[in-house]
Motif scaffolding. Structure first.
Motif, PDB file in Angstrom:
ATOM      1  N   ARG A 197     -52.636  75.428  31.030  1.00  0.00           N
ATOM      2  CA  ARG A 197     -53.627  74.802  31.900  1.00  0.00           C
ATOM      3  C   ARG A 197     -53.503  73.295  31.721  1.00  0.00           C
ATOM      4  N   ILE A 198     -53.107  72.615  32.788  1.00  0.00           N
ATOM      5  CA  ILE A 198     -52.870  71.182  32.715  1.00  0.00           C
ATOM      6  C   ILE A 198     -54.126  70.463  32.228  1.00  0.00           C
ATOM      7  N   GLY A 199     -53.921  69.483  31.339  1.00  0.00           N
ATOM      8  CA  GLY A 199     -55.044  68.729  30.795  1.00  0.00           C
ATOM      9  C   GLY A 199     -55.571  69.280  29.495  1.00  0.00           C
ATOM     10  N   THR A 200     -54.947  70.375  29.005  1.00  0.00           N
ATOM     11  CA  THR A 200     -55.344  70.978  27.723  1.00  0.00           C
ATOM     12  C   THR A 200     -54.134  71.000  26.788  1.00  0.00           C
ATOM     13  N   SER A 201     -54.359  71.482  25.568  1.00  0.00           N
ATOM     14  CA  SER A 201     -53.262  71.622  24.603  1.00  0.00           C
ATOM     15  C   SER A 201     -52.287  72.727  24.999  1.00  0.00           C
ATOM     16  N   CYS A 202     -52.722  73.628  25.885  1.00  0.00           N
ATOM     17  CA  CYS A 202     -51.925  74.800  26.290  1.00  0.00           C
ATOM     18  C   CYS A 202     -51.554  75.655  25.078  1.00  0.00           C
ATOM     19  N   LEU A 203     -52.406  75.664  24.085  1.00  0.00           N
ATOM     20  CA  LEU A 203     -52.180  76.459  22.878  1.00  0.00           C
ATOM     21  C   LEU A 203     -53.462  77.188  22.506  1.00  0.00           C
ATOM     22  N   SER A 204     -53.361  78.494  22.365  1.00  0.00           N
ATOM     23  CA  SER A 204     -54.506  79.327  21.960  1.00  0.00           C
ATOM     24  C   SER A 204     -55.681  79.197  22.925  1.00  0.00           C
TER      25      SER A 204
END
Length: 576
Positions: free
Chosen positions: A244-251
């Protein structure tokens, strides 16, 4: 029937949150067909499987760790295991044995084939005769040489949206990175450029789980692995699944929901198959993959352990390790910790965040460098580089003395910690031998991880183990003895209790007890190269006159204190 309906309702609820009601109906129709196929066409490979207990240990290895000119690599592995580890190791974690294009198997070309250089499915079946198996599901990404990517780039509508095409102008600075290469890789699709998400390398292209057809393909793969005899399925890099763009994209929440769907599906088709998460993240975040203890994975790595044991033995002080153990909650419900000190990858640094300070972590990296190892870095959100993992064999990381016998004692002390803890111990193949760094391979491949991935000719390892004076032989047979003794002790049950017993900073000391509390073992390990007087704690044993060290099957004479030799390991058990 109520059980099935309840699970399907939960699957529908989660899928609707991820994909909306219209796509979910299509998803459920296909999923039910998949489940019918596996429930009717694939009877359980091993219909009665006991719960894991103190007799269970896992071995981590590649399908080609042992080679021979006249039989396949997988057959060579079976020969070695049958000769040396039958009756001691119950589970074999076969690192990716599928056709691949890079990263020693973790860029999978075809999920359902066995690498012909290794052997075939018949070899896997033969291996399963004496050992339970752990398979890798490398399903965050797939090889750039795969049929899936080729069809996507050719414009085949069946593979549209299987991958994540991002405008290179989009700000992706918040994404947590595991590597320093560009996050996006340019490909040509039907004559036009596309920039696809590649978390780990340009040859490992991330799958798009926002497309429910991708999820269905992956579920089919997991069910296939279970049908081929997998007892445990390791979900590689599972925390990166959802972007998800704008997030860490982790967990992200959606990554956990995908794991919950995997759990529900496996519970319907193969309820005795366990899921193991592989997430190189800080300790507390790692525990989140247990979910509520019933709805995500059943097993989580203790990835903080390798670095903490190294740090403690380098400093001759177990304080940091034991302080951390005090914070480790029991695994919930029927869940288990998977304990490792070494794997095919390096020693993760991120799991140490919040446990050790940056200077303390840097000190471990300095020690690794001094013993011939390497540090791999990742790019932080501010663009700077920081340590991500340490690349070394575990023996080389600890071999700081000129005296080989002292290095061996120190190394075996580290492995005794692994064998003593609550959870299931998993031993990397090179840890069994105390293999030294293979710096030549690292230079040849240009990959730092190759330092810990040496391959053996079957005749070579037989020759080594026939020489009682060889360092690797000494370690191998001493390790086997510890395993043999451990397997017979109910106090070392993976779900047994574990209590830190404060004695002195120089002593690793825990009390392990069986689930029914009828048996207990006091583990004492001298973390120093010195002779150490140790006072036994009060109220652990009913009588200090009836204590045996089960490692030597000898009585321990206790007055005010006992004397421990350098790096000595004691497993003390009271006599009835």
């Amino acid at each position: 029937m109520h059980f099935i309906v309840k699970h399907l309702d939960k699957i529908k609820q989660i899928a609707t949150e991820l994909y909306g009601p219209v796509e979910t109906e299509k998803f459920l129709t296909t999923l039910k067909d998949l489940l019918k196929t596996h429930q009717s066409g694939n009877p359980p490979v091993n219909p009665v499987r006991k719960e894991l207990d103190e007799s269970d240990l896992a071995l981590i290895c590649y399908g080609d760790n042992f080679r021979s000119t006249d039989i396949s690599h997988l057959q060579s592995l079976k020969v070695f295991l049958d000769e040396h580890l039958a009756g001691l190791i119950s589970l074999v974690h076969l690192l990716p044995f599928y056709p691949y294009s890079s990263d020693d198997g973790f860029a999978v070309i075809d999920y359902k084939k066995v690498n012909p250089d290794f052997g075939d499915w018949a070899d896997i079946k033969d291996l399963h005769q004496n050992f339970e198996l752990i398979f890798d599901a490398v399903v965050n990404h797939i090889s750039a040489k795969s049929h899936w990517l080729r069809e996507y780039l050719n414009g085949n509508p069946d593979y549209s949206d299987f991958f994540i095409d991002i405008d290179p102008g989009v700000d992706l600075s918040e994404v947590t990175r595991a590597r320093v290469h560009p996050l996006l890789t340019r490909f040509e699709k039907a004559g036009k450029p596309v920039h696809l998400w590649t978390t780990f390398s340009e040859d490992q292209v991330d799958l798009n789980y926002q497309n429910p057809r991708v999820l269905l393909e992956v579920i089919d793969i997991l069910l296939f692995y279970a049908s081929q005899g997998a007892r445990i399925i390791r979900l590689d890099a599972i925390g990166h699944l959802w972007k998800r763009i704008g997030t860490s994209c982790l967990s992200l929440k959606e990554a956990h929901q995908i794991v919950q769907l995997f759990h529900l599906v496996m519970d319907l088709a193969y309820p005795d198959v366990l899921l193991l998460s592989e997430t190189n993240v800080p300790f507390r975040e790692n525990l989140s993959y247990f979910g509520n203890g019933q709805n995500e994975v059943q097993m989580v790595y203790q990835f903080a352990l390798p670095g903490l044991v190294l740090y403690s033995l380098h400093r001759s002080d177990a304080t940091a390790l034991m302080n951390w153990l005090k914070t480790v909650p029991p695994a919930p419900g029927k869940c288990l910790y998977l304990n490792v000190l070494a794997t095919h990858d390096g020693i993760g640094v991120r799991p140490l965040e919040g446990i050790l300070s940056d200077p303390e972590i840097a000190a471990i990296a300095d020690n690794i460098a001094q013993t011939g190892g390497y540090t791999s870095s990742k790019k932080s959100t501010d663009g700077s580089l920081c340590p991500y993992e340490l690349n070394s064999t575990y023996y080389s990381a600890l071999a700081t003395f000129q005296d080989e016998s002292l290095n061996i004692r120190k190394y075996l002390a580290s492995q005794a910690i692994l064998l003593s803890l609550a959870g299931l111990p998993a031993i990397y193949i090179h840890s069994l031998f105390g293999t030294e760094n293979d710096c030549d391979s690292a230079r040849t491949t240009g990959q730092k991880r190759s330092v810990n991935r040496r391959k053996f000719n079957l005749s070579e390892i037989r020759g080594i183990l026939s020489n009682p004076e060889n360092r690797m032989t000494k370690i191998f047979f001493a390790y086997k003895k510890m395993i043999e003794i451990r397997r017979q002790q109910r106090a070392f049950h993976p779900k047994g209790s574990q209590k830190v017993i404060p004695i002195a900073g120089e002593v690793f000391s825990i009390l392990r007890s069986s689930p029914d509390n009828l048996e207990s073992i006091l583990v004492l390990i001298n973390m120093t190269p010195e002779i150490l007087p140790v006072a036994l704690p009060e109220n652990v044993f009913q009588s200090k006159n009836k204590i045996r060290n089960i490692l030597t099957d000898s009585p321990v004479q206790v007055r005010k204190e006992i004397e421990m030799s350098p790096y000595q390991v004691l497993w003390l058990k009271g006599q009835k």
